[in-house]
Enzyme design. Sequence first.
Site, PDB file in Angstrom:
ATOM      1  N   GLY A 196      12.169 -13.917 -10.316  1.00 12.96           N
ATOM      2  CA  GLY A 196      12.275 -14.048  -8.872  1.00 12.96           C
ATOM      3  C   GLY A 196      10.914 -14.141  -8.229  1.00 12.96           C
ATOM      4  N   PRO A 197      10.887 -14.563  -6.964  1.00 13.83           N
ATOM      5  CG  PRO A 197      11.480 -15.544  -4.952  1.00 13.83           C
ATOM      6  CD  PRO A 197      12.045 -14.870  -6.134  1.00 13.83           C
ATOM      7  N   PRO A 198       7.578 -13.449  -5.858  1.00 15.00           N
ATOM      8  CG  PRO A 198       5.381 -14.166  -5.629  1.00 15.00           C
ATOM      9  CD  PRO A 198       6.782 -14.654  -5.623  1.00 15.00           C
ATOM     10  N   GLY A 201      10.942  -7.034  -5.566  1.00 15.56           N
ATOM     11  CA  GLY A 201      11.369  -5.731  -6.051  1.00 15.56           C
ATOM     12  C   GLY A 201      11.720  -5.694  -7.520  1.00 15.56           C
ATOM     13  CE  LYS A 202       9.345 -10.588 -10.106  1.00 16.21           C
ATOM     14  NZ  LYS A 202       9.150 -10.879  -8.685  1.00 16.21           N
ATOM     15  CB  THR A 203       7.665  -3.597 -10.176  1.00 12.30           C
ATOM     16  OG1 THR A 203       6.989  -4.825 -10.375  1.00 12.30           O
ATOM     17  CG2 THR A 203       6.969  -2.496 -10.917  1.00 12.30           C
ATOM     18  CD  GLU A 419      -1.274 -25.156  17.118  1.00 15.78           C
ATOM     19  OE1 GLU A 419      -0.082 -25.183  16.766  1.00 15.78           O
ATOM     20  OE2 GLU A 419      -2.214 -25.378  16.329  1.00 15.78           O
ATOM     21  CG  HIS A 422       2.189 -28.904  15.841  1.00 17.65           C
ATOM     22  ND1 HIS A 422       2.434 -29.935  14.980  1.00 17.65           N
ATOM     23  CD2 HIS A 422       0.949 -28.447  15.525  1.00 17.65           C
ATOM     24  CE1 HIS A 422       1.378 -30.101  14.187  1.00 17.65           C
ATOM     25  NE2 HIS A 422       0.465 -29.211  14.502  1.00 17.65           N
TER      26      HIS A 422
HETATM   27  N1  LIG Z   1      14.961  -4.503  -2.688  1.00 25.35           N
HETATM   28  C1  LIG Z   1      13.999  -3.703  -2.227  1.00 25.35           C
HETATM   29  N2  LIG Z   1      14.299  -2.528  -1.666  1.00 25.35           N
HETATM   30  C2  LIG Z   1      13.324  -1.724  -1.203  1.00 25.35           C
HETATM   31  N3  LIG Z   1      12.026  -2.000  -1.272  1.00 25.35           N
HETATM   32  C3  LIG Z   1      11.655  -3.158  -1.795  1.00 25.35           C
HETATM   33  C4  LIG Z   1      12.621  -4.059  -2.316  1.00 25.35           C
HETATM   34  N4  LIG Z   1      11.972  -5.131  -2.799  1.00 25.35           N
HETATM   35  C5  LIG Z   1      10.674  -4.892  -2.624  1.00 25.35           C
HETATM   36  N5  LIG Z   1      10.467  -3.722  -2.015  1.00 25.35           N
HETATM   37  C6  LIG Z   1       9.172  -3.163  -1.635  1.00 25.35           C
HETATM   38  O1  LIG Z   1       8.163  -4.059  -2.040  1.00 25.35           O
HETATM   39  C7  LIG Z   1       7.262  -3.421  -2.943  1.00 25.35           C
HETATM   40  C8  LIG Z   1       6.804  -4.383  -4.010  1.00 25.35           C
HETATM   41  O2  LIG Z   1       7.886  -4.724  -4.819  1.00 25.35           O
HETATM   42  P1  LIG Z   1       7.706  -4.970  -6.363  1.00 25.35           P
HETATM   43  O3  LIG Z   1       6.327  -4.655  -6.788  1.00 25.35           O
HETATM   44  O4  LIG Z   1       8.808  -4.306  -7.057  1.00 25.35           O
HETATM   45  O5  LIG Z   1       7.914  -6.524  -6.381  1.00 25.35           O
HETATM   46  P2  LIG Z   1       7.816  -7.493  -7.606  1.00 25.35           P
HETATM   47  O6  LIG Z   1       8.999  -8.381  -7.527  1.00 25.35           O
HETATM   48  O7  LIG Z   1       7.594  -6.739  -8.844  1.00 25.35           O
HETATM   49  O8  LIG Z   1       6.550  -8.299  -7.194  1.00 25.35           O
HETATM   50  P3  LIG Z   1       5.514  -9.074  -8.114  1.00 25.35           P
HETATM   51  O9  LIG Z   1       6.244 -10.241  -8.671  1.00 25.35           O
HETATM   52  O10 LIG Z   1       4.458  -9.440  -7.125  1.00 25.35           O
HETATM   53  O11 LIG Z   1       5.074  -8.070  -9.147  1.00 25.35           O
HETATM   54  C9  LIG Z   1       8.027  -2.255  -3.479  1.00 25.35           C
HETATM   55  O12 LIG Z   1       7.163  -1.230  -3.839  1.00 25.35           O
HETATM   56  C10 LIG Z   1       8.896  -1.867  -2.323  1.00 25.35           C
HETATM   57  O13 LIG Z   1       8.205  -1.048  -1.438  1.00 25.35           O
HETATM   58 ZN   LIG Z   2      -1.310 -28.846  13.495  1.00 20.74          ZN
END
Ligand SMILES: Nc1ncnc2c1ncn2[C@@H]1O[C@H](COP(=O)(O)OP(=O)(O)OP(=O)(O)O)[C@@H](O)[C@H]1O
Ligand SMILES: [Zn+2]
Length: 640
Positions: A196-198, A201-203, A419, A422
């Site tokens: 999933g995108p950065p 919340g994967k971690t 602006e 736009h």
């Molecule tokens: N579903 C969620 N619920 C609550 N908090 C969230 C959620 N997703 C992200 N966050 C918040 O965003 C922070 C960063 O998320 P996390 O590091 O888990 O993302 P990631 O997907 O692992 O990002 P990356 O790909 O950049 O490592 C978390 O510490 C949390 O505070």
């Molecule tokens: Zn412009």
Amino acid sequence: MFFYQRNAGGSVEEVSFSEVVTFGESNMIKSLKISQTRVEAVLQEGWTGTGEEKQTKPLPKTDDGRNITRISASYMLYDGFVDWALKHVNSEVTFENSTASDALIGVLTWILPFVFFLVLWFFFIRQMQAGGNKAMMFGKSKAKLLTGSQKKITYIDVAGCDEAKEELQEIIEFLKEPQKFQRLGGKIPKGVLLMGPPGTGKTLLARATAGEANVPFFSISGSDFVEMFVGVGASRVRDLFEQGKKNAPCIIFIDEIDAVGRHRGAGMGGGHDEREQTLNQLLVEMDGFESNDGVILVAATNRPDVLDPALLRPGRFDRRVVVDLPDVKGREAILKVHTARVPLSQDVDLPSIARGAPGFSGADLANMVNEAALLAARKGKKMVFRADLEDAKDKIMMGAERRSMILSEEEKRNTAIHESGHAVVAALIGEADPVHKVTIIPRGRALGVTIQLPLDDRRSYTATYLENRLAILMGGRIAEELFLNQTTSGASNDIEVATNITKQMICDLGMSKAIGPICLREGNNQPFLGRDYNRAQATSEKTAQIIDAEVKRLIDEADARARKILTDNRDIVETMAEKLLDIETLNDWQVEQLLARQPVTLTNPKHDPQAKPHISEGGSDPKPKPGLGVLPDPPPLAQT
Ligand SMILES: Nc1ncnc2c1ncn2[C@@H]1O[C@H](COP(=O)(O)OP(=O)(O)OP(=O)(O)O)[C@@H](O)[C@H]1O
Ligand SMILES: [Zn+2]
């Protein structure tokens, strides 16, 4: 005359090496003993010259008049001296294993370096193969173990992501009671890949899964494996798995696995580099352990397309879980989690804020709440108001304001017109996202920004929508041309974005009749296959020409439509630019008022009057947040 030092033993005189040579040249050395570091000579009466001129040379004498018959000197062995000795010594030259002390010196000067290097070499080999010893940590995995001391994170802390949580439920149950699954012969995946995108919340999800199952959580980042020392990465992998097995049942989490898991041989030059070795080791370890060991490997990536297919084969990361950007509901839930401990004013309406933040990731939302709390604190407020959250949102979306950047009056005027161009096109063209904000306060690298926000989460785009976007992008430049009779460099980013969109429309989305629904995609978005350099062959010269012509056609059409809208609404553009020069930022309702040719109010007539003179402080800016993520390369909302 020579100067002799009396030797302690009396019978052997210590001389300098050059004196030994002089005696030799005078034929005075009868015999010579050569050891590693010393020479010892027995002297005789010598001579110099030949024939008539031959002169006798008497033995040297000590201070008290005795003849010196034996001398010794220290030297460093060199090949040339042996040759010299063989020529200048009269009877015999012997090579001798040195005396005890000589031997010691020899060892110190000659053998020791070898031993030293040998030990060092041995040490490194051991490091690489055995995963390191206790003294140095090269080969140790940098995995962080999170256990009791840290606050336990469970699924309550992860808002949204319901599908992902559901998929991970099975893993939790297995980790709780591995024996139960073993008995039933159930097959548990060894590896789960979170994609999933950065910031989605994967971690967090991986940690919470460990928390739910109440098992240890080892976390390491893929980039930690890639180090400067060859072989270290592989040994770190080995160590990581060793640790895992010792602590089973547990979760091993590898963040950014793409750092090691990239398609092998994909790098320029291919070959066996360090990363490849590390990846191979990872594959070996994954094959080597049984899921019944109670170790579950969880990895995260936002580039699943670049991963080596070997990683995704059955028995490895065969379970894949998509963790996507949150939808409205998800965003609201995430906001709830993060505002739980923040005192909120009555005027904060989380659902409406969630609606106004499409494309925001969990991390963005967490960041927004944090930023809002800071803003409120700086202004000495006791709680966070709606306005603080709005300001924080803008900051994340557009980058921090750079009020310190001084613009000349002329630059300001250009930006205001640009602006307005736009914004007016965006507001009047029809199918387009509503204008959220127009500002001439420099943000990030932009001199001014026009932000549009979709009403809901877009998952796809119509051709009309994209064509309109092109016209909106052209709007800034054309306004400058129409109203200021010039073009500036301010439109360079607009042009770049517009060109990219046209290419996507033509090559990717089948939106050009001349090409048709054929994928001529650039870049390597295709899973596991295409790389840019393959494209050169894939697209013929003729096709390339058609693409170029189509790009030009789309841009020209967009140009013409924007031009028409701006000429038809000259008065609106002009008043908007004036107003921008006056108050710098126009909100959505103010843009509406301008379009209706009404007076502009400072507060939103539809809202309860939370005073809204736009005050927020500049600072080092985070990355501007483009938002939206359905197109392969999401077009930024912000426009200069
Ligand atoms: N579903 C969620 N619920 C609550 N908090 C969230 C959620 N997703 C992200 N966050 C918040 O965003 C922070 C960063 O998320 P996390 O590091 O888990 O993302 P990631 O997907 O692992 O990002 P990356 O790909 O950049 O490592 C978390 O510490 C949390 O505070
Ligand atoms: Zn412009």
